[in-house]
Motif scaffolding. Sequence first.
Motif, PDB file in Angstrom:
ATOM      1  N   GLY A 128      95.051   6.636 -10.976  1.00 29.88           N
ATOM      2  CA  GLY A 128      93.332   6.791 -10.895  1.00 29.88           C
ATOM      3  C   GLY A 128      92.617   7.538 -10.631  1.00 29.88           C
ATOM      4  N   LEU A 129      91.639   7.622 -11.581  1.00 28.55           N
ATOM      5  CA  LEU A 129      90.661   8.786 -11.633  1.00 28.55           C
ATOM      6  C   LEU A 129      89.622   8.773 -10.135  1.00 28.55           C
ATOM      7  CD1 LEU A 129      90.147   9.943 -15.030  1.00 28.55           C
ATOM      8  CD2 LEU A 129      91.490  10.350 -13.865  1.00 28.55           C
ATOM      9  N   ARG A 130      89.691   9.700  -9.697  1.00 21.88           N
ATOM     10  CA  ARG A 130      88.333  10.038  -8.468  1.00 21.88           C
ATOM     11  C   ARG A 130      87.742  10.806  -9.642  1.00 21.88           C
ATOM     12  NH1 ARG A 130      86.130   7.501  -3.433  1.00 21.88           N
ATOM     13  NH2 ARG A 130      84.309   9.211  -2.688  1.00 21.88           N
ATOM     14  N   GLY A 131      86.304  10.358  -8.912  1.00 21.41           N
ATOM     15  CA  GLY A 131      85.581  12.333  -9.876  1.00 21.41           C
ATOM     16  C   GLY A 131      86.579  12.484 -10.731  1.00 21.41           C
ATOM     17  N   SER A 132      86.575  14.307 -10.362  1.00 19.93           N
ATOM     18  CA  SER A 132      87.661  15.146 -11.463  1.00 19.93           C
ATOM     19  C   SER A 132      88.997  15.294 -10.828  1.00 19.93           C
ATOM     20  CB  SER A 132      86.631  15.752 -11.529  1.00 19.93           C
ATOM     21  OG  SER A 132      86.278  17.197 -10.728  1.00 19.93           O
ATOM     22  N   CYS A 133      89.394  14.189 -10.339  1.00 22.84           N
ATOM     23  CA  CYS A 133      90.714  14.360  -9.195  1.00 22.84           C
ATOM     24  C   CYS A 133      91.588  13.479 -10.288  1.00 22.84           C
ATOM     25  CB  CYS A 133      90.149  14.264  -7.864  1.00 22.84           C
ATOM     26  SG  CYS A 133      91.716  14.089  -6.752  1.00 22.84           S
ATOM     27  N   LEU A 134      92.879  13.518 -10.672  1.00 25.04           N
ATOM     28  CA  LEU A 134      93.607  11.952 -10.512  1.00 25.04           C
ATOM     29  C   LEU A 134      94.635  12.300  -9.459  1.00 25.04           C
ATOM     30  CD1 LEU A 134      95.185  11.045 -12.774  1.00 25.04           C
ATOM     31  CD2 LEU A 134      96.512  13.204 -13.286  1.00 25.04           C
ATOM     32  N   ILE A 135      94.717  10.759  -9.466  1.00 19.12           N
ATOM     33  CA  ILE A 135      95.909  10.479  -7.654  1.00 19.12           C
ATOM     34  C   ILE A 135      96.492  10.014  -8.711  1.00 19.12           C
ATOM     35  CG2 ILE A 135      95.552   8.928  -5.881  1.00 19.12           C
ATOM     36  CD1 ILE A 135      92.572   9.693  -5.464  1.00 19.12           C
ATOM     37  N   ILE A 136      97.974   9.854  -8.394  1.00 18.63           N
ATOM     38  CA  ILE A 136      98.674   9.609  -8.955  1.00 18.63           C
ATOM     39  C   ILE A 136      99.784   9.192  -7.778  1.00 18.63           C
ATOM     40  CG2 ILE A 136     101.195  10.037  -9.884  1.00 18.63           C
ATOM     41  CD1 ILE A 136      99.962  12.330 -11.574  1.00 18.63           C
ATOM     42  N   ASN A 137     100.627   8.258  -7.223  1.00 15.20           N
ATOM     43  CA  ASN A 137     101.129   7.208  -6.351  1.00 15.20           C
ATOM     44  C   ASN A 137     102.691   8.320  -7.033  1.00 15.20           C
ATOM     45  OD1 ASN A 137      98.394   4.821  -5.415  1.00 15.20           O
ATOM     46  ND2 ASN A 137      99.114   6.674  -5.260  1.00 15.20           N
ATOM     47  N   LEU A 138     103.850   8.291  -6.035  1.00 16.47           N
ATOM     48  CA  LEU A 138     104.576   8.345  -6.413  1.00 16.47           C
ATOM     49  C   LEU A 138     105.740   7.194  -5.454  1.00 16.47           C
ATOM     50  CD1 LEU A 138     105.130  11.775  -6.864  1.00 16.47           C
ATOM     51  CD2 LEU A 138     105.288  10.527  -8.881  1.00 16.47           C
ATOM     52  N   PRO A 139     107.281   6.739  -5.361  1.00 19.74           N
ATOM     53  CA  PRO A 139     107.995   6.345  -4.431  1.00 19.74           C
ATOM     54  C   PRO A 139     108.554   7.238  -3.565  1.00 19.74           C
ATOM     55  CG  PRO A 139     108.894   6.533  -6.746  1.00 19.74           C
ATOM     56  CD  PRO A 139     107.894   7.506  -7.155  1.00 19.74           C
ATOM     57  N   GLY A 140     108.973   6.684  -2.277  1.00 20.81           N
ATOM     58  CA  GLY A 140     108.972   7.852  -1.734  1.00 20.81           C
ATOM     59  C   GLY A 140     110.422   8.638  -1.594  1.00 20.81           C
ATOM     60  N   LYS A 141     111.398   7.998  -2.091  1.00 21.40           N
ATOM     61  CA  LYS A 141     113.007   8.394  -2.195  1.00 21.40           C
ATOM     62  C   LYS A 141     112.844  10.386  -3.171  1.00 21.40           C
ATOM     63  CE  LYS A 141     117.507   7.833  -4.631  1.00 21.40           C
ATOM     64  NZ  LYS A 141     117.762   6.419  -4.234  1.00 21.40           N
TER      65      LYS A 141
END
Length: 183
Positions: A128-141
């Motif tokens: 998702g986007l917060r302001g001008s930042c892209l946030i990406i969730n990855l798995p843990g492995k």
Amino acid sequence: MAAQNSAALARIGIVTISDRASAGVYQDISGQAIIDTLNQYLSSPWQAEYRLIPDEQALIEQTLRELADDMGCCLIVTTGGTGPAKRDVTPEATEAVCDRMMPGFGELMRQQSLKFVPTAIISRQTAGLRGSCLIINLPGKPSAIRQCLDAVFPAVPYCIDLMDGPFLETNPAVISVFRPKPS
């Protein structure tokens, strides 16, 4: 097209979300896997803003806000907390702090991971986007981190361009990114 800000040092948040790693039960190899991968991908200067925190939704939200708003990260990559376990709350924390969600990232990461493990279908990666930042969730492995980043990173620099972020240059021998040709 967004202005290219090639002189700016890109700040990238790396957040490992793990109760056990944050308690010192084992070493955080997932966060290091993200840093190693980005070091291979990026040829432009960047600085990692690294955090290792437990699976606590309020703390995850606080950390994402700090990295995006206070530290000025153009990209935050998280690892961990994307499964179906009760304490896996990274996607919920990400959705809570984002202005807009980018569902294509999660869709592509799951599609890529399914080539390797049938349990990828239970992963809940998102972006998702917060302001001008892209946030990406990855798995843990760690191996899944590289597989997922290889799949989605070709779109990341252009996404950051569109948000007037720093111009991320990559090593074309390692990863090819997409930017439209100027008209």
